[in-house]
Write a protein that holds these residues in place. Sequence first.
Motif, PDB file in Angstrom:
ATOM      1  N   LEU A  92      39.988  43.069  40.876  1.00 54.78           N
ATOM      2  CA  LEU A  92      39.994  42.526  42.230  1.00 54.78           C
ATOM      3  C   LEU A  92      40.308  43.672  43.178  1.00 54.78           C
ATOM      4  CD1 LEU A  92      41.913  39.182  41.552  1.00 54.78           C
ATOM      5  CD2 LEU A  92      39.447  39.565  41.672  1.00 54.78           C
ATOM      6  N   SER A  93      39.577  43.754  44.259  1.00 56.20           N
ATOM      7  CA  SER A  93      39.673  44.901  45.167  1.00 56.20           C
ATOM      8  C   SER A  93      40.833  44.829  46.145  1.00 56.20           C
ATOM      9  CB  SER A  93      38.371  45.036  45.950  1.00 56.20           C
ATOM     10  OG  SER A  93      38.235  43.949  46.850  1.00 56.20           O
ATOM     11  N   GLY A  94      41.436  43.687  46.287  1.00 54.83           N
ATOM     12  CA  GLY A  94      42.496  43.546  47.271  1.00 54.83           C
ATOM     13  C   GLY A  94      41.960  43.215  48.656  1.00 54.83           C
ATOM     14  N   LEU A  95      40.719  42.801  48.711  1.00 52.79           N
ATOM     15  CA  LEU A  95      40.071  42.466  49.971  1.00 52.79           C
ATOM     16  C   LEU A  95      40.850  41.415  50.755  1.00 52.79           C
ATOM     17  CD1 LEU A  95      37.588  42.826  51.813  1.00 52.79           C
ATOM     18  CD2 LEU A  95      36.422  41.111  50.411  1.00 52.79           C
ATOM     19  N   GLU A  96      41.487  40.517  50.034  1.00 54.71           N
ATOM     20  CA  GLU A  96      42.222  39.434  50.701  1.00 54.71           C
ATOM     21  C   GLU A  96      43.309  39.977  51.623  1.00 54.71           C
ATOM     22  OE1 GLU A  96      44.564  40.542  47.147  1.00 54.71           O
ATOM     23  OE2 GLU A  96      42.448  40.104  47.426  1.00 54.71           O
ATOM     24  N   GLN A  97      43.889  41.114  51.291  1.00 59.38           N
ATOM     25  CA  GLN A  97      44.962  41.705  52.108  1.00 59.38           C
ATOM     26  C   GLN A  97      44.449  42.151  53.484  1.00 59.38           C
ATOM     27  OE1 GLN A  97      48.226  41.797  51.259  1.00 59.38           O
ATOM     28  NE2 GLN A  97      47.695  40.731  49.360  1.00 59.38           N
ATOM     29  N   ARG A  98      43.160  42.500  53.538  1.00 61.33           N
ATOM     30  CA  ARG A  98      42.581  42.931  54.815  1.00 61.33           C
ATOM     31  C   ARG A  98      42.103  41.749  55.654  1.00 61.33           C
ATOM     32  NH1 ARG A  98      40.483  46.966  51.240  1.00 61.33           N
ATOM     33  NH2 ARG A  98      38.531  45.835  51.032  1.00 61.33           N
ATOM     34  N   ILE A  99      41.974  40.581  55.033  1.00 61.69           N
ATOM     35  CA  ILE A  99      41.402  39.429  55.739  1.00 61.69           C
ATOM     36  C   ILE A  99      42.473  38.489  56.267  1.00 61.69           C
ATOM     37  CG2 ILE A  99      39.926  37.389  55.472  1.00 61.69           C
ATOM     38  CD1 ILE A  99      38.420  38.971  53.283  1.00 61.69           C
ATOM     39  N   TYR A 100      43.462  38.185  55.420  1.00 63.44           N
ATOM     40  CA  TYR A 100      44.442  37.158  55.765  1.00 63.44           C
ATOM     41  C   TYR A 100      45.790  37.776  56.124  1.00 63.44           C
ATOM     42  CZ  TYR A 100      40.901  34.152  53.769  1.00 63.44           C
ATOM     43  OH  TYR A 100      39.731  33.516  53.512  1.00 63.44           O
ATOM     44  N   PRO A 101      46.392  37.309  57.189  1.00 65.11           N
ATOM     45  CA  PRO A 101      47.643  37.901  57.671  1.00 65.11           C
ATOM     46  C   PRO A 101      48.891  37.526  56.859  1.00 65.11           C
ATOM     47  CG  PRO A 101      46.986  36.096  59.103  1.00 65.11           C
ATOM     48  CD  PRO A 101      45.888  36.283  58.099  1.00 65.11           C
ATOM     49  N   ASP A 102      48.895  36.405  56.199  1.00 59.13           N
ATOM     50  CA  ASP A 102      50.084  35.959  55.462  1.00 59.13           C
ATOM     51  C   ASP A 102      50.133  36.667  54.110  1.00 59.13           C
ATOM     52  OD1 ASP A 102      52.109  34.699  54.116  1.00 59.13           O
ATOM     53  OD2 ASP A 102      51.408  32.661  54.500  1.00 59.13           O
ATOM     54  N   ALA A 103      50.811  37.783  54.053  1.00 55.32           N
ATOM     55  CA  ALA A 103      50.826  38.637  52.864  1.00 55.32           C
ATOM     56  C   ALA A 103      51.372  37.907  51.639  1.00 55.32           C
ATOM     57  CB  ALA A 103      51.634  39.900  53.132  1.00 55.32           C
ATOM     58  N   GLN A 104      52.441  37.164  51.764  1.00 52.09           N
ATOM     59  CA  GLN A 104      53.042  36.470  50.623  1.00 52.09           C
ATOM     60  C   GLN A 104      52.074  35.439  50.048  1.00 52.09           C
ATOM     61  OE1 GLN A 104      55.771  37.097  48.926  1.00 52.09           O
ATOM     62  NE2 GLN A 104      55.534  35.335  47.563  1.00 52.09           N
ATOM     63  N   HIS A 105      51.535  34.590  50.902  1.00 51.28           N
ATOM     64  CA  HIS A 105      50.603  33.562  50.445  1.00 51.28           C
ATOM     65  C   HIS A 105      49.341  34.199  49.867  1.00 51.28           C
ATOM     66  CE1 HIS A 105      48.586  29.723  50.192  1.00 51.28           C
ATOM     67  NE2 HIS A 105      47.523  30.294  50.759  1.00 51.28           N
ATOM     68  N   THR A 106      48.877  35.245  50.478  1.00 51.02           N
ATOM     69  CA  THR A 106      47.673  35.941  50.018  1.00 51.02           C
ATOM     70  C   THR A 106      47.891  36.531  48.629  1.00 51.02           C
ATOM     71  OG1 THR A 106      47.047  36.434  52.297  1.00 51.02           O
ATOM     72  CG2 THR A 106      46.035  37.780  50.580  1.00 51.02           C
ATOM     73  N   ARG A 107      49.043  37.168  48.403  1.00 48.68           N
ATOM     74  CA  ARG A 107      49.355  37.721  47.074  1.00 48.68           C
ATOM     75  C   ARG A 107      49.425  36.612  46.028  1.00 48.68           C
ATOM     76  NH1 ARG A 107      52.553  41.266  49.959  1.00 48.68           N
ATOM     77  NH2 ARG A 107      54.398  39.988  49.743  1.00 48.68           N
ATOM     78  N   GLU A 108      50.063  35.504  46.372  1.00 51.92           N
ATOM     79  CA  GLU A 108      50.162  34.377  45.446  1.00 51.92           C
ATOM     80  C   GLU A 108      48.778  33.804  45.122  1.00 51.92           C
ATOM     81  OE1 GLU A 108      52.877  31.676  47.326  1.00 51.92           O
ATOM     82  OE2 GLU A 108      54.597  33.008  47.003  1.00 51.92           O
ATOM     83  N   SER A 109      47.934  33.690  46.115  1.00 53.50           N
ATOM     84  CA  SER A 109      46.574  33.181  45.902  1.00 53.50           C
ATOM     85  C   SER A 109      45.770  34.129  45.015  1.00 53.50           C
ATOM     86  CB  SER A 109      45.862  32.988  47.241  1.00 53.50           C
ATOM     87  OG  SER A 109      46.515  31.994  48.004  1.00 53.50           O
ATOM     88  N   ALA A 110      45.872  35.403  45.275  1.00 53.91           N
ATOM     89  CA  ALA A 110      45.155  36.399  44.465  1.00 53.91           C
ATOM     90  C   ALA A 110      45.657  36.361  43.027  1.00 53.91           C
ATOM     91  CB  ALA A 110      45.320  37.787  45.060  1.00 53.91           C
ATOM     92  N   GLN A 111      46.953  36.149  42.847  1.00 53.63           N
ATOM     93  CA  GLN A 111      47.518  36.063  41.498  1.00 53.63           C
ATOM     94  C   GLN A 111      46.993  34.829  40.771  1.00 53.63           C
ATOM     95  OE1 GLN A 111      48.972  38.310  39.697  1.00 53.63           O
ATOM     96  NE2 GLN A 111      49.029  36.893  37.997  1.00 53.63           N
ATOM     97  N   LYS A 112      46.827  33.719  41.479  1.00 55.31           N
ATOM     98  CA  LYS A 112      46.261  32.507  40.866  1.00 55.31           C
ATOM     99  C   LYS A 112      44.826  32.764  40.407  1.00 55.31           C
ATOM    100  CE  LYS A 112      49.020  29.156  43.420  1.00 55.31           C
ATOM    101  NZ  LYS A 112      49.018  28.103  44.458  1.00 55.31           N
ATOM    102  N   VAL A 113      44.065  33.454  41.232  1.00 59.80           N
ATOM    103  CA  VAL A 113      42.684  33.784  40.864  1.00 59.80           C
ATOM    104  C   VAL A 113      42.686  34.673  39.626  1.00 59.80           C
ATOM    105  CG1 VAL A 113      40.616  35.062  41.572  1.00 59.80           C
ATOM    106  CG2 VAL A 113      41.733  33.494  43.180  1.00 59.80           C
ATOM    107  N   ARG A 114      43.524  35.708  39.635  1.00 60.17           N
ATOM    108  CA  ARG A 114      43.607  36.627  38.491  1.00 60.17           C
ATOM    109  C   ARG A 114      44.023  35.885  37.221  1.00 60.17           C
ATOM    110  NH1 ARG A 114      43.572  41.714  37.669  1.00 60.17           N
ATOM    111  NH2 ARG A 114      43.819  42.354  39.815  1.00 60.17           N
ATOM    112  N   ALA A 115      45.025  35.031  37.313  1.00 55.35           N
ATOM    113  CA  ALA A 115      45.504  34.288  36.136  1.00 55.35           C
ATOM    114  C   ALA A 115      44.409  33.365  35.592  1.00 55.35           C
ATOM    115  CB  ALA A 115      46.755  33.482  36.492  1.00 55.35           C
TER     116      ALA A 115
END
Length: 158
Positions: A92-115
């Motif tokens: 995963l490229s981390g693209l979500e970090q550049r799109i969404y401002p809520d860093a905590q929620h974005t990290r949690e969402s990306a982790q759900k996708v990865r899992a």
Amino acid sequence: MKINKSAEQGVYVLTMLALQSGHTPVKSQVLSDIMGVSDSSLKKVLAKLSAAGLVTGSASKTGGYTLTRPIAQITLYDVFAALGVHDNAIELSGLEQRIYPDAQHTRESAQKVRATLESALHAFDEQLKTLSLGELVIEQAHSVGVVDWAARASQSQE
């Protein structure tokens, strides 16, 4: 889903070696001629299969490649693992970090996708383990080998 060419070539190389008459060694050039693929690219596949302990190669005049164990003891997973088919499959490229401002929620969402993707890849691997390559060749044909690939390659070149 697109499976890379090396996995397909790996499966066919292993089944061809299983069917080789008398289980004598088969040269990479013979295999590549029959398969209609580049010998240099097939040698890369064979090197990985060898490193994984699925085949052994000998560079002598009568040498070539042979299986290290019966084809019935090799699974589709063994081929995928040997060839690193899905090494680094989840990048995963981390693209979500550049799109969404809520860093905590974005990290949690990306982790759900990865899992979820990791779980799916694990299930995929488990399914690959259920298919023995012995099931892909005619029953009993691999016990002694029934095809002389070098002779067949010579015939096709005439």
